[in-house]
Design a protein around this motif. Sequence first.
Motif, PDB file in Angstrom:
ATOM      1  N   HIS A  15       0.969  -1.121  -0.091  1.00 32.98           N
ATOM      2  CA  HIS A  15      -0.062   0.282  -0.246  1.00 32.98           C
ATOM      3  C   HIS A  15       1.253   1.158   0.030  1.00 32.98           C
ATOM      4  N   SER A  16       1.954   1.237   0.525  1.00 36.39           N
ATOM      5  CA  SER A  16       2.839   2.819   0.297  1.00 36.39           C
ATOM      6  C   SER A  16       2.666   3.504  -0.851  1.00 36.39           C
ATOM      7  N   ASP A  17       3.154   2.742  -1.861  1.00 36.85           N
ATOM      8  CA  ASP A  17       3.673   3.383  -3.135  1.00 36.85           C
ATOM      9  C   ASP A  17       1.776   4.309  -3.192  1.00 36.85           C
ATOM     10  N   LYS A  18       0.592   3.278  -3.280  1.00 34.84           N
ATOM     11  CA  LYS A  18      -0.305   4.272  -3.609  1.00 34.84           C
ATOM     12  C   LYS A  18      -1.439   4.974  -2.652  1.00 34.84           C
ATOM     13  N   LEU A  19      -0.658   5.192  -0.679  1.00 37.53           N
ATOM     14  CA  LEU A  19      -0.863   6.149  -0.045  1.00 37.53           C
ATOM     15  C   LEU A  19       0.062   7.784  -0.975  1.00 37.53           C
ATOM     16  N   PHE A  20       1.286   7.498  -0.686  1.00 42.41           N
ATOM     17  CA  PHE A  20       2.156   8.622  -1.319  1.00 42.41           C
ATOM     18  C   PHE A  20       1.663   8.991  -2.183  1.00 42.41           C
ATOM     19  N   ARG A  21       0.695   8.964  -3.455  1.00 45.41           N
ATOM     20  CA  ARG A  21       0.707   9.231  -3.719  1.00 45.41           C
ATOM     21  C   ARG A  21      -0.384   9.738  -4.186  1.00 45.41           C
ATOM     22  N   HIS A  22      -1.468   9.023  -2.960  1.00 46.27           N
ATOM     23  CA  HIS A  22      -2.986  10.000  -2.228  1.00 46.27           C
ATOM     24  C   HIS A  22      -2.478  10.578  -1.345  1.00 46.27           C
ATOM     25  N   ALA A  23      -2.083  11.153  -0.912  1.00 46.08           N
ATOM     26  CA  ALA A  23      -0.659  12.756   0.261  1.00 46.08           C
ATOM     27  C   ALA A  23      -0.082  13.389  -0.770  1.00 46.08           C
ATOM     28  N   LEU A  27      -2.042  17.406  -0.347  1.00 47.25           N
ATOM     29  CA  LEU A  27      -0.874  18.110  -0.454  1.00 47.25           C
ATOM     30  C   LEU A  27       0.326  19.021  -1.319  1.00 47.25           C
ATOM     31  N   SER A  28       0.564  17.907  -2.746  1.00 42.37           N
ATOM     32  CA  SER A  28       1.033  18.909  -4.347  1.00 42.37           C
ATOM     33  C   SER A  28       2.658  19.675  -3.188  1.00 42.37           C
ATOM     34  N   ASN A  29       2.617  18.260  -1.852  1.00 44.79           N
ATOM     35  CA  ASN A  29       4.350  18.763  -1.624  1.00 44.79           C
ATOM     36  C   ASN A  29       4.727  17.275  -1.171  1.00 44.79           C
ATOM     37  N   ARG A  30       6.261  16.395  -1.354  1.00 42.63           N
ATOM     38  CA  ARG A  30       6.453  15.922  -1.643  1.00 42.63           C
ATOM     39  C   ARG A  30       7.232  15.190  -0.282  1.00 42.63           C
ATOM     40  N   ASP A  31       7.920  16.636   0.192  1.00 49.51           N
ATOM     41  CA  ASP A  31       8.398  15.508   1.257  1.00 49.51           C
ATOM     42  C   ASP A  31       7.223  15.357   2.414  1.00 49.51           C
ATOM     43  N   ARG A  63      -7.576   6.087   6.141  1.00 49.30           N
ATOM     44  CA  ARG A  63      -8.640   6.955   7.448  1.00 49.30           C
ATOM     45  C   ARG A  63      -7.660   7.422   8.085  1.00 49.30           C
ATOM     46  N   THR A  64      -6.953   6.559   8.906  1.00 49.61           N
ATOM     47  CA  THR A  64      -5.157   7.542   9.041  1.00 49.61           C
ATOM     48  C   THR A  64      -4.649   8.090   8.448  1.00 49.61           C
ATOM     49  N   LEU A  65      -4.398   8.064   7.282  1.00 45.88           N
ATOM     50  CA  LEU A  65      -3.898   9.319   6.336  1.00 45.88           C
ATOM     51  C   LEU A  65      -4.302   9.892   5.988  1.00 45.88           C
ATOM     52  N   ASN A  66      -5.333   9.955   6.048  1.00 46.64           N
ATOM     53  CA  ASN A  66      -6.634  11.180   5.636  1.00 46.64           C
ATOM     54  C   ASN A  66      -7.537  12.112   6.953  1.00 46.64           C
ATOM     55  N   ASN A  67      -6.966  11.128   7.804  1.00 47.90           N
ATOM     56  CA  ASN A  67      -6.849  12.313   9.320  1.00 47.90           C
ATOM     57  C   ASN A  67      -5.704  13.086   9.136  1.00 47.90           C
ATOM     58  N   LEU A  68      -4.705  12.523   9.034  1.00 51.62           N
ATOM     59  CA  LEU A  68      -3.543  13.217   9.048  1.00 51.62           C
ATOM     60  C   LEU A  68      -3.356  14.477   8.176  1.00 51.62           C
ATOM     61  N   ILE A  69      -3.727  14.451   6.538  1.00 50.02           N
ATOM     62  CA  ILE A  69      -3.961  15.220   5.744  1.00 50.02           C
ATOM     63  C   ILE A  69      -5.131  16.413   5.780  1.00 50.02           C
ATOM     64  N   ILE A  70      -5.921  16.451   6.768  1.00 47.95           N
ATOM     65  CA  ILE A  70      -7.204  17.290   7.596  1.00 47.95           C
ATOM     66  C   ILE A  70      -6.262  18.114   8.337  1.00 47.95           C
ATOM     67  N   TYR A  73      -4.480  20.529   6.897  1.00 50.38           N
ATOM     68  CA  TYR A  73      -5.020  21.792   6.267  1.00 50.38           C
ATOM     69  C   TYR A  73      -5.338  22.585   7.177  1.00 50.38           C
ATOM     70  N   ARG A  74      -5.674  22.754   8.488  1.00 46.68           N
ATOM     71  CA  ARG A  74      -6.086  22.735   9.591  1.00 46.68           C
ATOM     72  C   ARG A  74      -4.476  23.225   9.915  1.00 46.68           C
ATOM     73  N   LYS A  75      -4.154  23.208  10.164  1.00 47.59           N
ATOM     74  CA  LYS A  75      -2.130  23.996  10.533  1.00 47.59           C
ATOM     75  C   LYS A  75      -2.287  25.116   9.861  1.00 47.59           C
ATOM     76  N   HIS A  76      -2.176  25.040   8.015  1.00 46.64           N
ATOM     77  CA  HIS A  76      -2.120  25.933   7.616  1.00 46.64           C
ATOM     78  C   HIS A  76      -3.364  27.143   6.653  1.00 46.64           C
ATOM     79  N   LYS A  77      -4.875  26.603   7.579  1.00 49.93           N
ATOM     80  CA  LYS A  77      -5.435  27.155   7.547  1.00 49.93           C
ATOM     81  C   LYS A  77      -5.152  28.736   7.455  1.00 49.93           C
ATOM     82  N   THR A  78      -5.662  29.552   6.838  1.00 46.84           N
ATOM     83  CA  THR A  78      -5.808  31.407   6.872  1.00 46.84           C
ATOM     84  C   THR A  78      -6.799  31.846   7.660  1.00 46.84           C
TER      85      THR A  78
END
Length: 79
Positions: A15-23, A27-31, A63-70, A73-78
């Motif tokens: 799953h790691s490659d698919k998860l990376f592509r999703h993230a 995020l548009s940020n590789r790192d 689900r874990t990854l999506n929660n981290l992505i959310i 987003y919240r950290k960088h919300k202006t």
Amino acid sequence: MEANEKEFIENFEKHSDKLFRHAYMRLSNRDRALELVQESFMKTWDYIRGGKEVKIFSAFIYRTLNNLIIDEYRKHKTY
């Protein structure tokens, strides 16, 4: 190597490659995408090592990854 550990490694490889592509698409940020995928697997591993059961690994890790992505987003919300 325990059965849980072997199964976890197999799921990581599957799953790691698919998860990376999703993230990365979200995020548009590789790192940062790599970091969040790694964190997703770490949180999942901690959950499993804590004696809890994951019935459908792919759904749980996404689900874990999506929660981290959310959270990201919240950290960088202006306002």
